[in-house]
Design an enzyme around this catalytic site. Structure first.
Site, short mmCIF file in Angstrom:
data_model
loop_
_atom_site.label_atom_id
_atom_site.label_comp_id
_atom_site.label_asym_id
_atom_site.label_seq_id
_atom_site.Cartn_x
_atom_site.Cartn_y
_atom_site.Cartn_z
N GLY A 18 10.93 -2.88 5.68
CA GLY A 18 10.21 -4.15 5.63
C GLY A 18 9.81 -4.47 4.19
O GLY A 18 10.09 -5.57 3.69
N HIS A 19 9.21 -3.48 3.52
CA HIS A 19 8.85 -3.70 2.11
C HIS A 19 10.10 -4.00 1.27
O HIS A 19 10.07 -4.87 0.39
CB HIS A 19 8.19 -2.44 1.53
CG HIS A 19 6.90 -2.05 2.19
ND1 HIS A 19 6.79 -0.95 3.01
CD2 HIS A 19 5.67 -2.61 2.14
CE1 HIS A 19 5.53 -0.84 3.43
NE2 HIS A 19 4.84 -1.84 2.92
N GLU A 69 5.55 -11.29 7.01
CA GLU A 69 4.93 -12.03 8.12
C GLU A 69 4.40 -11.09 9.20
O GLU A 69 3.67 -11.53 10.09
CB GLU A 69 5.93 -13.02 8.72
CG GLU A 69 6.23 -14.17 7.77
CD GLU A 69 7.16 -15.22 8.37
OE1 GLU A 69 7.76 -14.92 9.43
OE2 GLU A 69 7.28 -16.31 7.78
N LYS A 70 4.78 -9.82 9.14
CA LYS A 70 4.16 -8.83 10.03
C LYS A 70 2.64 -8.98 10.00
O LYS A 70 1.98 -8.91 11.04
CB LYS A 70 4.57 -7.42 9.58
CG LYS A 70 3.70 -6.28 10.10
CD LYS A 70 4.08 -5.90 11.47
CE LYS A 70 3.40 -4.64 11.96
NZ LYS A 70 2.46 -3.98 11.11
N SER A 99 6.19 -0.57 10.23
CA SER A 99 4.84 -0.40 9.71
C SER A 99 4.71 1.01 9.15
O SER A 99 5.26 1.96 9.72
CB SER A 99 3.82 -0.61 10.83
OG SER A 99 2.56 -0.08 10.44
N SER A 100 3.97 1.12 8.08
CA SER A 100 3.75 2.45 7.50
C SER A 100 3.03 3.36 8.47
O SER A 100 3.12 4.58 8.39
CB SER A 100 2.94 2.33 6.20
OG SER A 100 3.60 1.48 5.29
N ARG A 101 2.27 2.76 9.39
CA ARG A 101 1.51 3.58 10.34
C ARG A 101 2.38 4.14 11.47
O ARG A 101 1.93 5.01 12.22
CB ARG A 101 0.34 2.78 10.92
CG ARG A 101 -0.77 2.48 9.91
CD ARG A 101 -1.92 1.73 10.56
NE ARG A 101 -3.01 1.44 9.63
CZ ARG A 101 -3.10 0.32 8.90
NH1 ARG A 101 -2.16 -0.60 8.97
NH2 ARG A 101 -4.13 0.14 8.08
N GLN A 148 -10.42 -2.76 1.80
CA GLN A 148 -9.95 -3.47 2.98
C GLN A 148 -9.89 -2.59 4.22
O GLN A 148 -9.49 -3.04 5.28
CB GLN A 148 -8.60 -4.13 2.71
CG GLN A 148 -7.40 -3.21 2.70
CD GLN A 148 -6.14 -3.92 2.22
OE1 GLN A 148 -6.04 -4.31 1.07
NE2 GLN A 148 -5.18 -4.10 3.10
N MET A 164 0.84 -1.20 0.00
CA MET A 164 0.00 0.00 0.00
C MET A 164 0.88 1.25 0.00
O MET A 164 0.41 2.34 0.36
CB MET A 164 -0.95 -0.01 1.19
CG MET A 164 -1.89 -1.24 1.15
SD MET A 164 -3.45 -1.00 2.01
CE MET A 164 -2.88 -0.75 3.68
#
Lengths: 279, 279
Positions: free
Chosen positions: A37-38, A149-150, A186-188, A62, A31
């Site tokens: 991570g990506h 796997e996150k 995480s992007s968040r 989603q 996204m």
């Protein structure tokens, strides 16, 4: 040079030329708001495929929470620069109308493994995930797809769907990448206040401690309750869940008779953190 | 020589060798009990593809009526002989457990076009169709799929699904094949008693008369009601529907402003006949 493609028609043409030369295509669905991570997924895709497509699509279907959808970070220029540096062949970044044109009417739904945990707290989330992932598989015609796997439950849902619908693709799960202090990338995370950012790694630390205790024979329920209480006392907000589950079917378990994971979702300010680790 | 294959693993290997040579695979999904209608699809598939797979699978998931499922005619030896004569490359005839193994949990659902007509009278039918067709597309990796217009609504549902999920396959609808007396060929026709078999063509005759009248400007509702009454008086059983609908979206219409079809489902003894024609 990473080519940016925005329509599935153009992507299909591109992929057709690759396929005619017998090339194996790898896809990394994202996204956007890319982090290390990506990029670890991209590197794995480069190792295992002849050509790599990264998709960036913030999938409205989603998101059960409109606010979360609106606040989801977006920075395509920065993402593109990162993908260029990794030697990605194509960035596929379609608009919402390209993915869901007028008259769109099809849903892919996976029961069972999609129902607890995220499925219980984010109604419709995994239908949105399964449907868009199925679409991206069709659009990219990839032979391998790389997922972090996150989002452990998401990996299980996608694997179930691929097996059930006989999709000719291999799902490659890749390990969660963490900050030095243990916080899962995480992007968040960019939305955490400095105070909350400092507090956030405590989640992973307590999960590790609980996993070690359970492995050493401590009672499961009491250990998880204690971890919840400790994290709550540290200043986190409400829990969605902190559970021990079978690793594949995500059935609730109270003893370690099969591969298991601790999975967690907890609120911190207005950000919702999720994480999971093997026990 | 038609090769009979019963597992998706073996089929995948077979298809992989074809694909490596750049061959276009055509698939004709059937439930067996093959008649000239099916064979017309096979011939079209032979014309438009390098290799042809015919699938035979009586799909429990699309039967809403247990009795209909049990009574559905099956004769694989005869089917195989017919396919041999047509030069079909592979007959794929998996068992139920091969298609739906333990733990199977995924459904493909198409809303809108699947809801009226057959969808209203056969709850769950089109979810079963969409799901198994998606599976067969994945298993065969075909580039073209051939469907009979006898099941007009099914064709619309499959086309919608393929477009919505970006499945890399082309759907080729083929005209309904009829007996000399006009009865649309169907595997269920063998279950008609001799008296009912003699009566059955009346359905198509009245539909043709109604279509001609509507084309000539007769009022739609009154014309269809008169046709229903005539067919009822001739000795048919209960109607499920006799409707004028837009050809693609299957919206109810009362005047001919776009391509339209009359679609019908009516009971005759314990057999349910369906048919449709252009207006």
């Amino acid at each position: 040079m990473t080519q940016v493609i925005r329509t599935s028609a153009e992507l299909r043409e591109k992929v057709a030329t690759w396929k005619r030369s017998g090339m194996l295509v790898g896809v990394v669905p994202t996204m956007g708001a890319l982090h290390d991570g990506h990029l670890s997924l991209v590197r794995e895709a480069r190792k295992q495929s002849d050509r790599v497509i990264v998709t960036i699509f913030v999938n409205p279907m989603q998101f059960n929470n409109k606010d979360d959808l609106e606040k989801y970070p977006r920075d395509e220029d920065h993402d593109l620069a990162l993908l260029e540096a990794e030697g990605v062949d194509v960035l596929f970044a379609p608009g919402v109308h390209e993915v869901y044109p007028d008259g769109f009417a099809t849903v892919v739904a996976v029961s069972g493994v999609s129902e607890p945990l995220e499925g219980a707290f984010r109604p419709g989330h995994f239908e949105g995930v399964a449907t868009v992932v199925m679409k991206l598989f069709g659009m990219t015609q990839a032979g391998r797809a790389f997922f972090g796997e996150k989002d452990w439950q998401q990996v299980q849902v996608v694997k179930r769907m691929v097996e059930d619908l006989n999709v000719p693709i291999r799902i490659i799960p890749c390990p969660t990448i963490r900050e030095e202090d243990g916080l899962a990338m995480s992007s968040r995370n960019v939305r955490l206040s400095p105070e909350h950012r400092a507090l956030a790694p405590r989640l992973h630390a307590e999960m590790q401690a609980a996993a070690a205790a359970i492995r050493a024979g401590a009672p499961v329920t009491a250990t998880l309750e204690a971890a919840k209480a400790a994290i709550g006392a540290a200043g986190f907000g409400a829990w969605d869940y902190l559970d021990l589950r079978s690793a594949e079917g995500l059935r609730p378990i109270t003893e370690l008779s099969e591969p298991a994971r601790i999975l967690a979702a907890v609120h911190l300010g207005d950000v919702r953190l999720i994480d999971n680790i093997a026990v």
